[in-house]
Scaffold this active site. Sequence first.
Site, short mmCIF file in Angstrom:
data_model
loop_
_atom_site.label_atom_id
_atom_site.label_comp_id
_atom_site.label_asym_id
_atom_site.label_seq_id
_atom_site.Cartn_x
_atom_site.Cartn_y
_atom_site.Cartn_z
CB SER A 53 18.62 0.88 -25.46
OG SER A 53 19.55 1.97 -25.69
CB THR B 198 -0.89 -0.09 1.27
OG1 THR B 198 0.02 0.00 2.66
CG2 THR B 198 -1.59 -1.30 1.39
CG HIS B 199 0.27 4.40 1.24
ND1 HIS B 199 -0.40 5.42 1.21
CD2 HIS B 199 -0.03 3.56 2.24
CE1 HIS B 199 -1.42 5.49 1.99
NE2 HIS B 199 -1.44 4.08 2.54
CE1 TYR C 290 -25.91 12.76 -38.24
CE2 TYR C 290 -26.45 14.43 -39.81
CZ TYR C 290 -25.73 13.60 -39.33
OH TYR C 290 -24.24 13.44 -40.03
CG ASN D 128 14.20 -0.26 -22.85
OD1 ASN D 128 14.54 -0.42 -21.75
ND2 ASN D 128 14.75 0.47 -23.99
N1 ARG Z 1 -21.66 10.85 -43.02
C1 ARG Z 1 -22.69 11.20 -42.35
C2 ARG Z 1 -22.36 10.88 -40.82
O1 ARG Z 1 -21.60 10.13 -40.52
C3 ARG Z 1 -23.83 10.62 -42.67
C4 ARG Z 1 -25.10 11.19 -42.38
C5 ARG Z 1 -25.45 12.49 -42.99
N2 ARG Z 1 -26.62 12.89 -43.03
C6 ARG Z 1 -26.83 14.35 -43.24
N3 ARG Z 1 -28.31 14.78 -43.53
N4 ARG Z 1 -25.73 15.23 -43.92
O2 ARG Z 1 -23.07 11.61 -39.81
#
Ligand code: ARG
Length: 463
Positions: free
Chosen positions: A283, A161-162, A323, A291
Site C-alpha cells: 500500500s 459450511t455457512h 448472416y 495485499n
Molecule cells: N467483418 C465481418 C464480420 O466480422 C466479416 C463478414 C462480413 N460480411 C458481410 N457480408 N458484411 O462478421
Amino acid sequence: MSQLDHKSQAWSALFSEPVSELVQRYTASVGFDQRLWRADIQGSLAHAAMLAAQGIISAQDLADIRRGLAQVAQEIESGSFEWKLELEDVHLNVEARLTQLVGDAGKRLHTGRSRNDQVATDVRLWLRGEIDLIAGLLSQLQQALLGLAERNADVILPGFTHLQVAQPVSFGHHMLAYVEMFARDAERMADVRKRVNRLPLGAAALAGTSYPLDREAVAAELGMEGVCQNSLDAVSDRDFAIEFTAAATLAMVHVSRLSEELVLWTSQNFGFIRIADRFTTGSSIMPQKKNPDVPELARGKTGRVAGHLVALVTLMKGQPLAYNKDNQEDKEPLFDTVDTLRDTLRIFADMMDGITVDAQAMEQAARRGFATATDLADYLVRKGLPFRDAHETVAHAVRAAQQQGCDLSELPLATLQGFHPSIGQDVFQVLSLRGSLDARKVLGGTAPEQVRAQVARHRRRLA
Ligand code: ARG
C-alpha cells in the site's frame, strides 16, 4: 488500380458515393479482427488448394496464391504490413494485398466463397487453437493444485459450511475440490472443441454455391471434424462462441471461488496461508500491508467474462437467418474472454505452486469451532443412541464446553459422562481432530489416505 483500393469501390459500381468517415470507422473491424490473420490465411490456402484440385482455378493460380499469401504472412509477422481501415476487416486487407502482389490469381481466390463463410471459418480455426492452449493451462493448474494437495494431505483445516467451522478436513482434500472443478472445466472445453471444429466454408454467402466445391476435402485439410451441414446455419450461428464463453465463465467462476478463499485465508483474521510476494502488492500509505491483488483481480475479472457471455447471448437472440452484421460484434467479447482466461490460468498455476501453509493456525481454528461435535454424535450412535438423541446430547456438551471456554476434547471424562453414561475413555480418540479426519475413509472423503489415493488417480488421468 485494384478494385479494393478504395472503399468507395470496394463492392461494385453500384455505389454512387463513398461512405462517410464516421460510418467507415463505425463499421470497420480491422482494428480488432486482424488477430485472425493466421487463420484467415490458413483457410484461404485450404480453399485455394481445393479450387485447384477441382479444376476451378489453374495450378498456376494456386502457385501464385501460395506465393502471395506466404509473403503477406511474412509482412504481417514482421510488422511491415499496412492495415487499412478503408478495407474494413482482416479478410479484405489480406485479399487486397494478395491481389497487389500476384494480380488476377488473387482475385480468383474468392471464387465460391463469401466473407460470411470465411469469417465463421476463421473464428472457428482461431478458437480451436486457443482452446488447446487453455486445455494445457487447465492441466498445469491442476498439477500445481495436486502438488499442494500432496504436500498438505495431513494438514488439518477447519472445513466450513455457512463460513462457520463445521468439521475438520485435510487441506489437501480442500485443494482437490478445486482439481475436480478444473477437471470438469477441461472436459467442457474438450466437448466444446468438437462443435467449434466444423467447417462453414462452402456455405458461401448463405445458400451454398454452384461451383463443385469439395467441402469434405477442405475440412480434412484444416483438421476439422466435419462440415456444417446447412449453409444458412453455417454462416449465421455463433453458438460455438457462446458455448465456449459459457465454459470459460464457469472456469473463471471456479477461479473466483478459489480467489475468495485465498483472500480470506491470507487476512490476519485467518492467517492460514501465505502467497509468494511476487503475487502481492503493498500500500502507498500503510507500510504494513501486503495485499492479495492477484486473487482479488481474478475475482473481479470473472464479472467481466460473465458479462461477455451475456453480450454474446444477447447479440444472437434476435437475429433472423442468415448472416447479419451484428455478428461482427462477437469478436471483442470472445477475444477478451480468451485473453482473460488464459492470463488468469497461467498466473494461478504459478501462484498456487508458491503457496505456503500455516498448519498450526489452521489447526487452532479448527479447535475453536467444536469441529468434532459430529464425531461425538456418531460415537454415541455406535453406542446405541438414535442419531437425533445423540445430536441433542452433543448440543448440551458443546454448550458446556462453550461456557468453560474449552474444546470438547478438553472436558474431563466425568463431565462428558454426565451427558451420557455410555461415554468411555475411548471418546478422546474420537474427539481429536486427527481421529476425526482419519475416520472419513469413505470414497471421496477427507481421510489423508483417501487424499493420497485421489492425488494418484488425478495424476494418472492427467498423464
Ligand atoms: N467483418 C465481418 C464480420 O466480422 C466479416 C463478414 C462480413 N460480411 C458481410 N457480408 N458484411 O462478421
